[in-house]
Design a protein around this motif. Structure first.
Motif, short mmCIF file in Angstrom:
data_model
loop_
_atom_site.label_atom_id
_atom_site.label_comp_id
_atom_site.label_asym_id
_atom_site.label_seq_id
_atom_site.Cartn_x
_atom_site.Cartn_y
_atom_site.Cartn_z
N ASP A 10 -10.05 3.77 -0.87
CA ASP A 10 -11.41 3.21 -0.89
C ASP A 10 -11.51 2.06 -1.90
OD1 ASP A 10 -12.22 5.00 1.04
OD2 ASP A 10 -13.15 6.40 -0.38
N GLU A 11 -10.94 2.26 -3.08
CA GLU A 11 -11.01 1.23 -4.11
C GLU A 11 -10.22 -0.02 -3.71
OE1 GLU A 11 -9.79 3.17 -7.72
OE2 GLU A 11 -11.64 4.33 -7.83
N SER A 12 -9.07 0.18 -3.08
CA SER A 12 -8.27 -0.99 -2.68
C SER A 12 -8.98 -1.76 -1.57
CB SER A 12 -6.86 -0.59 -2.23
OG SER A 12 -6.87 0.06 -0.99
N LYS A 13 -9.69 -1.07 -0.70
CA LYS A 13 -10.45 -1.76 0.35
C LYS A 13 -11.59 -2.57 -0.27
CE LYS A 13 -9.51 1.27 4.27
NZ LYS A 13 -10.08 2.24 5.23
N GLN A 14 -12.23 -2.03 -1.30
CA GLN A 14 -13.33 -2.75 -1.97
C GLN A 14 -12.79 -3.98 -2.70
OE1 GLN A 14 -16.65 -2.33 -1.68
NE2 GLN A 14 -16.76 -4.22 -2.83
N GLU A 68 -4.06 -5.53 1.84
CA GLU A 68 -4.10 -4.95 3.19
C GLU A 68 -2.89 -4.03 3.39
OE1 GLU A 68 -5.58 -3.97 6.78
OE2 GLU A 68 -6.58 -5.37 5.43
N LYS A 69 -1.71 -4.47 2.94
CA LYS A 69 -0.50 -3.64 3.06
C LYS A 69 -0.62 -2.38 2.21
CE LYS A 69 2.49 -7.49 4.23
NZ LYS A 69 3.52 -8.42 3.78
N VAL A 70 -1.18 -2.52 1.02
CA VAL A 70 -1.38 -1.35 0.15
C VAL A 70 -2.32 -0.36 0.83
CG1 VAL A 70 -2.42 -0.59 -2.03
CG2 VAL A 70 -0.89 -2.57 -2.00
N ALA A 71 -3.40 -0.86 1.40
CA ALA A 71 -4.37 0.01 2.08
C ALA A 71 -3.71 0.72 3.25
CB ALA A 71 -5.58 -0.79 2.54
N GLU A 72 -2.90 0.00 4.01
CA GLU A 72 -2.20 0.61 5.14
C GLU A 72 -1.25 1.71 4.66
OE1 GLU A 72 -0.32 -2.59 7.27
OE2 GLU A 72 -2.24 -3.41 7.93
N LYS A 109 -3.02 -14.63 -0.39
CA LYS A 109 -1.81 -13.80 -0.44
C LYS A 109 -2.13 -12.43 -1.02
CE LYS A 109 1.67 -17.44 -0.74
NZ LYS A 109 2.71 -18.08 -1.56
N SER A 110 -3.02 -12.41 -2.01
CA SER A 110 -3.43 -11.14 -2.60
C SER A 110 -4.16 -10.27 -1.58
CB SER A 110 -4.32 -11.38 -3.81
OG SER A 110 -3.60 -12.03 -4.82
#
Length: 94
Positions: free
Chosen positions: A21-25, A79-83, A73-74
């Motif tokens: 959730d935090e990475s998506k925000q 996005e990759k981290v969230a996946e 790029k970030s």
């Protein structure tokens, strides 16, 4: 026999979910910043005539372009981290 890892697994699952959730925000915030910076870049680049530009302004225009690319790029990395977090969360839930 009771599963002694169940509470820890549940706690880990909640931690992964919270990180997701935090990475998506953060991704959304960085995306918005990149979009806003792209607008600033266009305004500076197109809105100021070549005759009126100074060396400092040209450097600022170039920097806004470079910063926007870094932010983009970030966003991709987030996005990759969230996946990866989603995949991990689904594995833990199964």
């Amino acid at each position: 026999m009771p599963d002694l890892n169940a509470p820890e697994s549940s706690s880990n699952s909640r931690a992964v979910e919270r990180a997701l959730d935090e990475s998506k925000q953060v991704k959304k915030t960085v995306e918005e910043a990149a979009d806003e910076l792209a607008v600033v870049h266009v305004v500076l680049d197109k809105g100021v005539s070549e005759d009126a530009r100074t060396d400092d302004l040209d450097r600022a225009i170039e920097q806004t372009d470079q910063i926007e690319k870094k932010l983009s790029k970030s966003v991709d990395l987030l996005e990759k981290v969230a996946e990866a977090l989603e995949t991990e969360n689904h594995k833990k839930a199964s």
